[in-house]
Motif scaffolding. Structure first.
Motif, PDB file in Angstrom:
ATOM      1  N   GLU A  13       3.085  -8.752   0.607  1.00 32.87           N
ATOM      2  CA  GLU A  13       3.225  -8.822   1.760  1.00 32.87           C
ATOM      3  C   GLU A  13       3.850  -8.025   2.746  1.00 32.87           C
ATOM      4  O   GLU A  13       3.899  -7.431   3.570  1.00 32.87           O
ATOM      5  CB  GLU A  13       3.111 -10.108   2.700  1.00 32.87           C
ATOM      6  N   ALA A  14       5.389  -8.543   2.103  1.00 33.68           N
ATOM      7  CA  ALA A  14       6.787  -8.330   2.385  1.00 33.68           C
ATOM      8  C   ALA A  14       6.653  -6.610   2.225  1.00 33.68           C
ATOM      9  O   ALA A  14       7.226  -5.968   3.261  1.00 33.68           O
ATOM     10  CB  ALA A  14       7.475  -8.504   2.325  1.00 33.68           C
ATOM     11  N   ALA A  15       6.210  -5.595   1.605  1.00 38.09           N
ATOM     12  CA  ALA A  15       6.416  -4.503   0.979  1.00 38.09           C
ATOM     13  C   ALA A  15       5.548  -3.581   1.735  1.00 38.09           C
ATOM     14  O   ALA A  15       5.355  -2.012   2.354  1.00 38.09           O
ATOM     15  CB  ALA A  15       6.124  -4.336  -0.640  1.00 38.09           C
ATOM     16  N   GLU A  16       4.231  -4.349   2.193  1.00 34.82           N
ATOM     17  CA  GLU A  16       2.958  -3.692   3.105  1.00 34.82           C
ATOM     18  C   GLU A  16       3.645  -3.794   4.612  1.00 34.82           C
ATOM     19  O   GLU A  16       3.603  -2.448   5.704  1.00 34.82           O
ATOM     20  CB  GLU A  16       1.753  -4.578   2.722  1.00 34.82           C
ATOM     21  N   LYS A  17       4.601  -4.376   4.687  1.00 38.52           N
ATOM     22  CA  LYS A  17       5.324  -4.225   6.475  1.00 38.52           C
ATOM     23  C   LYS A  17       6.180  -3.285   5.949  1.00 38.52           C
ATOM     24  O   LYS A  17       6.295  -2.059   7.031  1.00 38.52           O
ATOM     25  CB  LYS A  17       5.528  -5.677   6.604  1.00 38.52           C
ATOM     26  N   GLU A  18       6.922  -3.225   5.321  1.00 39.04           N
ATOM     27  CA  GLU A  18       7.405  -2.092   5.433  1.00 39.04           C
ATOM     28  C   GLU A  18       7.152  -0.972   4.615  1.00 39.04           C
ATOM     29  O   GLU A  18       7.501  -0.071   5.304  1.00 39.04           O
ATOM     30  CB  GLU A  18       9.050  -2.119   3.695  1.00 39.04           C
ATOM     31  N   VAL A  19       6.484  -0.899   4.402  1.00 36.40           N
ATOM     32  CA  VAL A  19       5.620   0.568   3.747  1.00 36.40           C
ATOM     33  C   VAL A  19       4.958   1.235   5.081  1.00 36.40           C
ATOM     34  O   VAL A  19       4.877   2.215   5.398  1.00 36.40           O
ATOM     35  CB  VAL A  19       4.342   0.292   3.401  1.00 36.40           C
ATOM     36  N   GLN A  68      -7.239  -1.022   4.812  1.00 33.49           N
ATOM     37  CA  GLN A  68      -7.917  -2.333   4.518  1.00 33.49           C
ATOM     38  C   GLN A  68      -7.154  -3.138   3.371  1.00 33.49           C
ATOM     39  O   GLN A  68      -7.872  -3.542   3.055  1.00 33.49           O
ATOM     40  CB  GLN A  68      -9.172  -1.226   4.004  1.00 33.49           C
ATOM     41  N   ASN A  69      -5.704  -3.187   3.205  1.00 32.38           N
ATOM     42  CA  ASN A  69      -5.493  -3.877   1.947  1.00 32.38           C
ATOM     43  C   ASN A  69      -6.744  -4.062   0.683  1.00 32.38           C
ATOM     44  O   ASN A  69      -6.847  -5.697  -0.514  1.00 32.38           O
ATOM     45  CB  ASN A  69      -5.271  -5.700   2.578  1.00 32.38           C
ATOM     46  N   ARG A  70      -6.645  -2.238   0.520  1.00 35.28           N
ATOM     47  CA  ARG A  70      -7.417  -2.749  -0.931  1.00 35.28           C
ATOM     48  C   ARG A  70      -6.465  -2.983  -2.265  1.00 35.28           C
ATOM     49  O   ARG A  70      -5.401  -2.745  -2.196  1.00 35.28           O
ATOM     50  CB  ARG A  70      -8.385  -1.503  -1.093  1.00 35.28           C
ATOM     51  N   LYS A  71      -7.183  -2.986  -3.569  1.00 37.75           N
ATOM     52  CA  LYS A  71      -6.008  -3.038  -5.023  1.00 37.75           C
ATOM     53  C   LYS A  71      -5.419  -1.661  -5.108  1.00 37.75           C
ATOM     54  O   LYS A  71      -6.033  -0.627  -4.766  1.00 37.75           O
ATOM     55  CB  LYS A  71      -6.798  -3.638  -6.000  1.00 37.75           C
ATOM     56  N   LYS A 106      -5.905   0.278  -7.933  1.00 32.72           N
ATOM     57  CA  LYS A 106      -6.684   0.827  -8.182  1.00 32.72           C
ATOM     58  C   LYS A 106      -7.121   2.373  -7.135  1.00 32.72           C
ATOM     59  O   LYS A 106      -7.541   3.406  -7.134  1.00 32.72           O
ATOM     60  CB  LYS A 106      -7.829   1.227  -9.243  1.00 32.72           C
ATOM     61  N   ALA A 107      -7.864   1.574  -6.407  1.00 34.57           N
ATOM     62  CA  ALA A 107      -8.734   2.159  -4.423  1.00 34.57           C
ATOM     63  C   ALA A 107      -7.389   2.653  -4.233  1.00 34.57           C
ATOM     64  O   ALA A 107      -8.184   3.859  -3.833  1.00 34.57           O
ATOM     65  CB  ALA A 107      -9.756   1.277  -4.008  1.00 34.57           C
ATOM     66  N   GLN A 108      -6.644   2.782  -3.951  1.00 29.87           N
ATOM     67  CA  GLN A 108      -5.492   3.139  -3.085  1.00 29.87           C
ATOM     68  C   GLN A 108      -5.098   4.572  -3.521  1.00 29.87           C
ATOM     69  O   GLN A 108      -4.726   5.954  -3.362  1.00 29.87           O
ATOM     70  CB  GLN A 108      -3.957   2.331  -2.735  1.00 29.87           C
ATOM     71  N   MET A 109      -5.327   4.414  -4.849  1.00 31.92           N
ATOM     72  CA  MET A 109      -4.547   6.009  -5.608  1.00 31.92           C
ATOM     73  C   MET A 109      -5.835   7.076  -5.561  1.00 31.92           C
ATOM     74  O   MET A 109      -5.302   7.957  -5.361  1.00 31.92           O
ATOM     75  CB  MET A 109      -4.675   5.503  -7.246  1.00 31.92           C
ATOM     76  N   LYS A 110      -7.027   6.388  -5.803  1.00 36.19           N
ATOM     77  CA  LYS A 110      -8.144   7.072  -5.320  1.00 36.19           C
ATOM     78  C   LYS A 110      -8.230   7.556  -4.359  1.00 36.19           C
ATOM     79  O   LYS A 110      -8.719   8.662  -4.392  1.00 36.19           O
ATOM     80  CB  LYS A 110      -9.949   6.413  -5.964  1.00 36.19           C
ATOM     81  N   SER A 111      -8.133   7.078  -3.252  1.00 39.07           N
ATOM     82  CA  SER A 111      -7.584   6.989  -1.822  1.00 39.07           C
ATOM     83  C   SER A 111      -6.381   8.666  -2.124  1.00 39.07           C
ATOM     84  O   SER A 111      -6.564   9.638  -0.966  1.00 39.07           O
ATOM     85  CB  SER A 111      -6.804   6.565  -0.797  1.00 39.07           C
ATOM     86  N   ALA A 112      -5.383   8.629  -2.363  1.00 41.26           N
ATOM     87  CA  ALA A 112      -4.526   9.547  -2.515  1.00 41.26           C
ATOM     88  C   ALA A 112      -4.693  10.910  -3.245  1.00 41.26           C
ATOM     89  O   ALA A 112      -4.960  11.954  -3.142  1.00 41.26           O
ATOM     90  CB  ALA A 112      -3.163   8.989  -3.229  1.00 41.26           C
ATOM     91  N   ASP A 113      -5.751  10.888  -3.800  1.00 43.18           N
ATOM     92  CA  ASP A 113      -6.426  11.310  -4.971  1.00 43.18           C
ATOM     93  C   ASP A 113      -7.344  12.182  -3.509  1.00 43.18           C
ATOM     94  O   ASP A 113      -7.319  13.535  -3.137  1.00 43.18           O
ATOM     95  CB  ASP A 113      -7.074  11.430  -5.866  1.00 43.18           C
ATOM     96  N   ILE A 148       1.977   3.627  -0.827  1.00 48.98           N
ATOM     97  CA  ILE A 148       1.214   2.210  -0.995  1.00 48.98           C
ATOM     98  C   ILE A 148       2.429   0.616  -1.132  1.00 48.98           C
ATOM     99  O   ILE A 148       3.199   0.979  -1.243  1.00 48.98           O
ATOM    100  CB  ILE A 148       0.303   2.242  -2.663  1.00 48.98           C
ATOM    101  N   GLY A 149       1.842  -0.139  -0.489  1.00 46.79           N
ATOM    102  CA  GLY A 149       2.126  -1.503  -0.185  1.00 46.79           C
ATOM    103  C   GLY A 149       1.633  -2.851  -1.365  1.00 46.79           C
ATOM    104  O   GLY A 149       0.726  -2.941  -1.051  1.00 46.79           O
ATOM    105  N   LEU A 150       2.161  -3.160  -2.142  1.00 47.61           N
ATOM    106  CA  LEU A 150       1.620  -4.193  -2.672  1.00 47.61           C
ATOM    107  C   LEU A 150       2.624  -5.237  -2.212  1.00 47.61           C
ATOM    108  O   LEU A 150       3.707  -5.574  -3.479  1.00 47.61           O
ATOM    109  CB  LEU A 150       2.018  -3.999  -4.412  1.00 47.61           C
TER     110      LEU A 150
END
Length: 102
Positions: free
Chosen positions: A17-23, A42-45, A47-54, A13-15
């Motif tokens: 812009e710079a973190a997302e590129k590094e991820v 999809q650049n989701r928040k 919480k939504a990314q944690m649900k995806s991980a689950d 999970i990248g939070l």
């Protein structure tokens, strides 16, 4: 019958812009090391990314924000227990299996 997907080793999970590129770079490095890894496209928040991980049955979630990126750190959360640790981004990128599973 549709087979169930193999569980992921790590969901990134990248939070920010710079973190997302590094991820995105880290994702490739982890896959080259043989780990099953995925990220959100999809650049989701968070919480939504944690649900995806689950849903992916990820063993770990690796969370990288812009502040952590500046410090050279990444947070690892073990999904089964909820325990979190902070590790060096360099350590995870260069030897993920050791960092995650030892």
């Amino acid at each position: 019958e549709i087979p169930k997907p193999e569980p992921l080793d790590v969901y990134l999970i990248g939070l920010g812009e710079a973190a997302e590129k590094e991820v995105t770079k880290l994702l490739q490095q982890l896959r080259v090391q043989g780990l099953k890894a995925e990220k959100d496209y999809q650049n989701r928040k968070m919480k939504a990314q944690m649900k995806s991980a689950d849903r992916f049955q990820a063993t770990y979630v690796a969370i990288l924000g812009d502040d952590e990126l500046v410090r050279g750190e990444i947070t690892l959360k073990k999904m089964e227990t909820g325990n979190q640790i902070t590790v060096s981004l360099v350590d995870l990128a260069s030897n993920a299996a050791k960092t995650l599973f030892e």
